[in-house]
Structures are given as C-alpha cells and as structure tokens.
Write a protein that holds these residues in place. Structure first.
Motif, PDB file in Angstrom:
ATOM      1  N   VAL A  44      43.282  35.708  35.368  1.00  0.00           N
ATOM      2  CA  VAL A  44      43.047  35.187  36.714  1.00  0.00           C
ATOM      3  C   VAL A  44      41.579  34.826  36.864  1.00  0.00           C
ATOM      4  CG1 VAL A  44      44.934  36.494  37.770  1.00  0.00           C
ATOM      5  CG2 VAL A  44      42.660  37.525  37.638  1.00  0.00           C
ATOM      6  N   MET A  45      41.270  34.060  37.883  1.00  0.00           N
ATOM      7  CA  MET A  45      39.892  33.740  38.248  1.00  0.00           C
ATOM      8  C   MET A  45      39.599  34.447  39.566  1.00  0.00           C
ATOM      9  SD  MET A  45      38.756  31.919  35.758  1.00  0.00           S
ATOM     10  CE  MET A  45      37.218  31.253  36.410  1.00  0.00           C
ATOM     11  N   VAL A  46      38.680  35.411  39.523  1.00  0.00           N
ATOM     12  CA  VAL A  46      38.395  36.252  40.687  1.00  0.00           C
ATOM     13  C   VAL A  46      37.208  35.678  41.448  1.00  0.00           C
ATOM     14  CG1 VAL A  46      37.659  38.543  41.424  1.00  0.00           C
ATOM     15  CG2 VAL A  46      39.368  38.303  39.605  1.00  0.00           C
ATOM     16  N   PRO A  47      37.367  35.393  42.753  1.00  0.00           N
ATOM     17  CA  PRO A  47      36.281  34.784  43.528  1.00  0.00           C
ATOM     18  C   PRO A  47      35.209  35.798  43.938  1.00  0.00           C
ATOM     19  CG  PRO A  47      38.187  35.130  44.923  1.00  0.00           C
ATOM     20  CD  PRO A  47      38.604  35.532  43.536  1.00  0.00           C
ATOM     21  N   MET A  48      33.967  35.355  43.892  1.00  0.00           N
ATOM     22  CA  MET A  48      32.836  36.121  44.402  1.00  0.00           C
ATOM     23  C   MET A  48      32.477  35.621  45.807  1.00  0.00           C
ATOM     24  SD  MET A  48      32.088  38.143  41.745  1.00  0.00           S
ATOM     25  CE  MET A  48      33.875  38.242  41.541  1.00  0.00           C
ATOM     26  N   HIS A  49      31.590  36.328  46.489  1.00  0.00           N
ATOM     27  CA  HIS A  49      31.285  35.957  47.871  1.00  0.00           C
ATOM     28  C   HIS A  49      30.579  34.609  47.988  1.00  0.00           C
ATOM     29  CE1 HIS A  49      27.370  37.732  46.773  1.00  0.00           C
ATOM     30  NE2 HIS A  49      26.874  36.960  47.715  1.00  0.00           N
ATOM     31  N   ASP A  50      29.960  34.132  46.885  1.00  0.00           N
ATOM     32  CA  ASP A  50      29.274  32.840  46.938  1.00  0.00           C
ATOM     33  C   ASP A  50      30.166  31.691  46.479  1.00  0.00           C
ATOM     34  OD1 ASP A  50      29.391  33.572  44.267  1.00  0.00           O
ATOM     35  OD2 ASP A  50      27.459  32.658  43.770  1.00  0.00           O
ATOM     36  N   GLY A  51      31.420  31.991  46.193  1.00  0.00           N
ATOM     37  CA  GLY A  51      32.355  30.960  45.788  1.00  0.00           C
ATOM     38  C   GLY A  51      32.564  30.837  44.298  1.00  0.00           C
ATOM     39  N   ALA A  52      31.668  31.412  43.487  1.00  0.00           N
ATOM     40  CA  ALA A  52      31.845  31.386  42.035  1.00  0.00           C
ATOM     41  C   ALA A  52      33.065  32.221  41.664  1.00  0.00           C
ATOM     42  CB  ALA A  52      30.602  31.905  41.350  1.00  0.00           C
ATOM     43  N   LYS A  53      33.736  31.825  40.581  1.00  0.00           N
ATOM     44  CA  LYS A  53      34.917  32.553  40.123  1.00  0.00           C
ATOM     45  C   LYS A  53      34.699  33.105  38.728  1.00  0.00           C
ATOM     46  CE  LYS A  53      38.164  29.953  42.994  1.00  0.00           C
ATOM     47  NZ  LYS A  53      39.382  29.094  43.031  1.00  0.00           N
ATOM     48  N   MET A  54      35.140  34.329  38.514  1.00  0.00           N
ATOM     49  CA  MET A  54      34.917  35.036  37.256  1.00  0.00           C
ATOM     50  C   MET A  54      36.223  35.154  36.464  1.00  0.00           C
ATOM     51  SD  MET A  54      31.692  35.608  37.477  1.00  0.00           S
ATOM     52  CE  MET A  54      31.094  34.565  38.801  1.00  0.00           C
ATOM     53  N   GLU A  55      36.167  34.760  35.211  1.00  0.00           N
ATOM     54  CA  GLU A  55      37.298  34.871  34.298  1.00  0.00           C
ATOM     55  C   GLU A  55      37.649  36.347  34.104  1.00  0.00           C
ATOM     56  OE1 GLU A  55      38.144  33.177  29.837  1.00  0.00           O
ATOM     57  OE2 GLU A  55      36.254  34.218  30.206  1.00  0.00           O
ATOM     58  N   THR A  56      38.913  36.704  34.404  1.00  0.00           N
ATOM     59  CA  THR A  56      39.313  38.112  34.421  1.00  0.00           C
ATOM     60  C   THR A  56      40.680  38.272  33.767  1.00  0.00           C
ATOM     61  OG1 THR A  56      38.105  38.373  36.512  1.00  0.00           O
ATOM     62  CG2 THR A  56      39.662  40.114  35.923  1.00  0.00           C
ATOM     63  N   VAL A  57      40.813  39.315  32.963  1.00  0.00           N
ATOM     64  CA  VAL A  57      42.078  39.635  32.310  1.00  0.00           C
ATOM     65  C   VAL A  57      42.552  41.002  32.789  1.00  0.00           C
ATOM     66  CG1 VAL A  57      43.070  40.354  30.101  1.00  0.00           C
ATOM     67  CG2 VAL A  57      41.869  38.171  30.272  1.00  0.00           C
ATOM     68  N   ILE A  58      43.829  41.077  33.161  1.00  0.00           N
ATOM     69  CA  ILE A  58      44.437  42.326  33.633  1.00  0.00           C
ATOM     70  C   ILE A  58      45.519  42.729  32.641  1.00  0.00           C
ATOM     71  CG2 ILE A  58      45.689  43.443  35.515  1.00  0.00           C
ATOM     72  CD1 ILE A  58      44.556  41.102  37.315  1.00  0.00           C
ATOM     73  N   ILE A  59      45.384  43.917  32.072  1.00  0.00           N
ATOM     74  CA  ILE A  59      46.365  44.450  31.124  1.00  0.00           C
ATOM     75  C   ILE A  59      46.963  45.696  31.770  1.00  0.00           C
ATOM     76  CG2 ILE A  59      46.703  45.436  28.833  1.00  0.00           C
ATOM     77  CD1 ILE A  59      44.456  43.661  27.840  1.00  0.00           C
ATOM     78  N   ALA A  60      48.207  45.558  32.216  1.00  0.00           N
ATOM     79  CA  ALA A  60      48.835  46.599  33.030  1.00  0.00           C
ATOM     80  C   ALA A  60      50.048  47.190  32.317  1.00  0.00           C
ATOM     81  CB  ALA A  60      49.259  46.023  34.375  1.00  0.00           C
ATOM     82  N   PRO A  61      50.242  48.504  32.406  1.00  0.00           N
ATOM     83  CA  PRO A  61      51.422  49.125  31.791  1.00  0.00           C
ATOM     84  C   PRO A  61      52.711  48.640  32.466  1.00  0.00           C
ATOM     85  CG  PRO A  61      49.756  50.766  32.366  1.00  0.00           C
ATOM     86  CD  PRO A  61      49.348  49.487  33.022  1.00  0.00           C
ATOM     87  N   LYS A  62      53.725  48.412  31.676  1.00  0.00           N
ATOM     88  CA  LYS A  62      55.029  48.061  32.214  1.00  0.00           C
ATOM     89  C   LYS A  62      55.769  49.326  32.673  1.00  0.00           C
ATOM     90  CE  LYS A  62      55.863  44.010  29.279  1.00  0.00           C
ATOM     91  NZ  LYS A  62      56.752  43.418  28.243  1.00  0.00           N
ATOM     92  N   GLY A  63      56.494  49.192  33.732  1.00  0.00           N
ATOM     93  CA  GLY A  63      57.394  50.255  34.151  1.00  0.00           C
ATOM     94  C   GLY A  63      56.722  51.510  34.662  1.00  0.00           C
TER      95      GLY A  63
END
Length: 619
Positions: A44-63
């Motif tokens: 995902v691209m996570v927005p900062m308060h100044d409008g810039a977006k940060m490349e972000t990866v989320i690795i979440a356990p299933k179930g």
C-alpha cells in the motif's frame, strides 16, 4: 545490497538487520517452515500529513483468532518484494507470539515519495519522527484485525528510524527496540569517530543511499582488488567528491563543508529532544559493532535522566553490527560458547514485545543485561554503569611493558615516525570493498598481529595475569604524547592476548593452513578508537598543536563488559593512522582538514611518554 531475487528482497527486509547484515549471505541463515500458507502480503501507499505517500508492505498472519499488535520497521534499504519461502530463524519467536509485520520505505527511497536527505533532524517538518507518527496513525486505523498497539524495531538505519519515533511518539506506540541506532553523525557511529572522518565507510555507505534512489548501489572502486590502494590513490578526501560523486552524494559534500562540530551536526542530534520516558524501550548494542557502537548507549543514558517508570533498558554483548540477530555463537574467530544471539531473541527480545504488545508473561525487570565476553555468561545489573567498578590505572612503560604499577621517576618516551604516504591498514590486505565480503563485518575482532611488527605501531604488553581481571563500564586511554607536526591523530587499541598454549597443538593432525588458524597468541582487540589533535581543546574551534610539546590526549574507548582471564596478557597498541577506515591526518594544521591538499601531508615524529595509561573500570 543486490536484490537478485524476490526471496532475497523479502528476507533482507524481514530480518531486522542492517544493510551489511541484509546482503546475500543473510539468505543462508533462514530456516524452514514455509510461510506461503501462513501470511498475506499487501503493498500500500501510506499518506503523510504533507501529502507524500510512503511505500509500505503489510505481512499479516492468516486466520488469527484475536486482534494482533503491529511490529513496524521503517528502512531505506527496500521493503519485501513478496513473501519469503521460509521464516527467518530470528523471526520465529515473534511469529510464535503473533504479529502483523509492517515494512515501510523511508521518504525518498525506492517507491516512497519525497527526497531522501540522510538527515536526522527533528527541528523541521516533515522529518523521520513525524513520518513515523503519521504512518502509525494510518496503520492502526486501516490495517485489519490490529489491536491498536504498535511496536517499532530495527538494526542500524531501521534502528535509528525506530528510536527517532520516540521524539514524537504516537499514543499507539507501546514498545520500541532501537538496535545499533545513532544520534550524532560527528561524534561517533557511522560517519565519524570523535570528529575523525570514517573515510571508507562514509564514502561507500553514503554512495549506496544517495547515488540512486531505486537501489542500494555499491561503489565500484574502479575494479581495484585492494580498497587500501584505491583510497590511497585517490589522495586527499576532496578528490573523491570532485572525481567520483560530482554532486551525486550531497551528504558527502556536506561532510567536507562541515569539518567541525557545528550546527550542521548539533541540529541533527535528535536525542536532545527526548523528554520524559513514556514508551518502553529496549536499547541494543554490540561491543564489536563496526558501524554503530555508540548511539544506543546514549539513547539509554538520555532516557534514564527522566524515567520514573523505569521503562528504559539496555542490552549488549559480544556482537558485531546486528550480530545479535544471528546465532551469536562466535565473534569472528573467537568462540562464544553458546548461541548468545539466539538467547537474546528468545529470552529478551520476544518477551519484551510479548509483554508490552500482547500483555503476555512477566514484565522485563532488568535495567542492564550484558553477555559478558571472556567469561561468556549473561550478567544482569541494577544500573549502568554498575556500582562496584573501580577506576584502575594500567600504565605504559618505556621498555614496552604494561602494568598496574606507576612508572618510576624519569622514565622516558618511545617514538615512531608516522607517514601519511604509508598509513597503517585497519585490516589485513588486500582489503575488499566495504560490503563485498564478510571481512568488514568482523574486522573489529581480528587478530592484530598483522600490524604489531610495523615500526609506526607501538606495542605495550603485560606479564601473564595472575588472576582474572573483570572490566565493566567505560574504558578510556589517557596518553601523554607529542607530535613534531601541528596536527596529528592517535589511535589506541586495548587487546586481550590469548596464551600461546590456548590450543594444544601437540597432537593435532594439521591440514594446509590449519596451524595459522589457531587462537594461540591471538591478539583480540577489546576496545579501539581514535582522537584527532586539532579537536583536543575544542571540537568547534580547532587549534594547531605546538610541535614536540607533550600534552594529554584523552581517548574514550566506550562501554564494555569483559573478563581478561588468568594467564592472558593485556596489550595496548598506539599508532597514528588507521587507513582507510579513518581519513589520513595531514599532520599539518589546516583550517579545513576535509579539504587538505596533497602538499599538506607530511611525516611526523610521534612520542608517547611517561604517565600514559589506560583507565579500566575493574570490578
């Protein structure tokens, strides 16, 4: 870091280690089981308060049957390109407890918006502290099935990124582990040692981060096989900026423009913004960290000034940079006797996050926990430095001996000629590029016999010890020394000399080269550092030295916890060059040492005189 495959990219980012530890060799340390059916991968691209977006990866356990906390790491070295095929070994204790793992490229790196400046300042916005705040705020509001609690962690740059979040902690930030973090580019850690430029590392590290946003690009050194030769061929430091970088590495240019401890550095010392300690913090350091041995100690010290709830902790051990995230069973050639890194991961790191983020287990109750080298046992201290350590003087003598007895009246000096054209190498030659081989990672524990025969290295050695000598706390050298020049460096190394019979060689069936690999007589460096003469009186207004005048040189050697065992000898080596890890001092005072000319470099006669000593905190 070359990301040859998606697997390597994932492993590199999942393992909370530095650029060095994240190189291809690290991929061999991961172990079964498969994670393909255990986790989801989301970019995902996570927005900062100044409008810039940060490349972000989320690795979440299933179930997951309950909502889980987030373990968050911000890095300039790239986020995972996909799920790894196996769980990294040092990740397993955390996986067992259950976390949503999040990795984010810092502003201006890889897929993140903005400009990457290598700045650590929190005085202007946006900065790394505000970006961490904004990211956490988005994560707790948008990541499914999180329990509203976030922990931050990381080694080296990710360690700094975790630590600086404490300057503006988000209410959801409930635990932080800055590992090999830094606070001051001038005093110590990555770019300097007490104001002396870390030439080879600064050159190659800054190059990897600023020359190309989309990769960790290594400097080629023109294909030369010996980095020592390349840096010597380059001549004065300024030539690297003019002929190699040509403006592509702004931080390197800034180092040349700011040779003294001015506002460029002090404004970036974000540690001063820390107030009351409100977030539980597990600071981690390695006694043989070749990159960032200092910052985590200073963060801990700052936190303890206002820590009514005793939330600040420090852990250290016989580890190189990030070595606690591996097995930790050896330190280069030195056996540790147990897997100290695995023990840290399972007995310290995992319980820390489990308590503060899950509410599981007992609260970690130690203030300082050290894996003591020499004895190879864990030690727990109620405070650091611990009570009971007595400053004890270990004196240099004119005959080259070292003892706890003060020199007799009238003892003279020893001297040597320091030649910038033939500097003392900091590790064995030929030297690889910084990141090209494992050599860089372990050079601080290398056998120092490769230089002790040089005429420009003075060695002082004790008799075999009658009893163990336990040294716990800050070590310092205090030289009484002079130079025939108007500027100079002195490098001091405190060394544990292993006995000549450390290994029984009488019954061994030797293979080719085996004999040379034994630890018999091994000169194991325990503490090493440099002091630059121009900064003895002031680090903001350097002053020329008076030729041949004997003056006091204080050389801090940082905190340690080590036992010199009975039968070992203690050695000290003194030299004036340490190349190319430290830039060459021209030995002529110039207003800006970073822009010294070739004609400024001269030979100098160095004298080390009576009254010189090492101050050991003996328990």
């Amino acid at each position: 870091m070359r990301k040859h495959t998606v697997l390597l990219a994932a492993v590199a980012a999942l393992v909370p280690a530095s650029f060095v530890a994240a190189r291809p060799q690290a991929a061999t340390s991961v172990a079964a089981p498969s994670v393909a059916d255990q986790f989801t991968y989301t970019r995902v691209m996570v927005p900062m308060h100044d409008g810039a977006k940060m490349e972000t990866v989320i690795i979440a356990p299933k179930g997951a049957k309950t909502k889980l906390p987030i373990l968050f790491q911000r890095t300039p070295y790239g986020v995972p390109g996909g799920l790894p095929t196996q769980v990294p070994a040092n990740w397993k204790p955390l996986v067992a407890d259950g976390y949503i793992f999040v990795f984010q490229s810092m502003r201006g790196r890889f897929g993140s918006d903005g400009k990457f400046t290598l700045s650590t300042s929190v005085k202007t916005t946006p900065n790394e502290a505000t970006d961490a705040y904004d990211a956490i705020d988005w994560l707790v509001k948008n990541v499914p099935n999180n329990n509203g609690k976030v922990g931050m962690w990381g080694v080296s740059y990710p360690g700094f990124a975790a630590a600086v979040a404490l300057a503006k902690p988000h209410p959801a930030l409930k635990a932080v582990s800055p590992q090999a973090a830094w606070i001051d580019y001038w005093l110590s850690d990555d770019l300097h040692r007490n104001g002396a430029l870390r030439l080879s590392y600064a050159t190659e590290w800054v190059s990897s981060l600023q020359v190309d946003k989309t990769q960790n690009k290594e400097l080629s050194l023109d294909g030369m096989t010996d980095a020592y030769d390349w840096y010597l061929k380059m001549g004065p430091v300024e030539n690297i900026d003019k002929t190699i970088f040509k403006g592509a590495a702004p931080m390197f240019t800034s180092l040349l423009d700011h040779p003294n401890h001015d506002a460029f550095y002090t404004d970036q010392n974000w540690q001063t913004s820390l107030g009351k300690t409100t977030v539980p913090t597990l600071n981690v350091a390695g006694f043989w960290d070749q990159e960032d041995p200092w910052g985590s100690w200073q963060i801990y010290a700052q936190q303890t000034k206002n820590d009514p709830d005793h939330l600040a902790q420090i852990v250290a051990g016989p580890w190189n940079h990030g070595g606690w995230q591996g097995k930790g069973s050896t330190l280069g050639a030195i056996p540790i006797g147990t897997e100290s890194g695995t023990e840290f991961q399972t007995q310290v790191q995992a319980p820390f996050f489990a308590y503060w983020l899950h509410g599981k287990g007992a609260r970690p109750d130690f203030t300082a926990r050290m894996f003591q080298s020499g004895s190879n046992v864990w030690k727990t201290y109620a405070a650091w430095p611990p009570a009971g350590a007595k400053p004890t003087d270990l004196y240099f003598h004119a005959d080259g001996s070292l003892s706890f007895t003060a020199p007799a009246a009238g003892e003279g000096c020893r001297d040597y000629v320091s030649d910038p054209a033939n500097p003392v190498p900091f590790r064995k030659r030929p030297m690889s590029r910084t990141y090209a081989t494992p050599d860089w990672r372990l050079w601080e524990s290398d056998d120092q016999r490769f230089v002790d025969h040089r005429p420009d290295v003075l060695s002082y050695v004790s008799a075999p010890l009658d009893n163990d000598v336990t040294v716990t706390g800050a070590i310092a050298a205090k030289l009484m020394a002079s130079t025939s020049g108007t500027d100079s460096d002195f490098v001091v190394k405190l060394i544990d000399v292993l006995p000549d019979n450390y290994v029984d060689t009488s019954t061994t069936n030797w293979g080719l080269g085996d004999y040379a690999k034994t630890l018999n007589g091994y000169q194991w460096p325990i503490a090493m550092d440099v002091r630059r003469g121009r900064f003895l009186a002031s680090d903001t207004k350097p002053q020329a030295l008076v030729p041949d005048k004997v003056i006091a040189w204080d050389v801090p050697l940082r905190d340690h916890d080590h036992v010199f065992k009975k039968g070992h000898r203690i050695m000290v080596q003194v030299q004036s060059t340490w190349f190319p890890v430290i830039d060459r001092n021209p030995q002529t005072f110039v207003p800006n040492i970073m822009r010294a000319k070739a004609s400024d470099f001269v030979k100098a006669t160095q004298r080390v005189c009576s009254g010189s000593k090492i101050v050991l905190p003996v328990m």
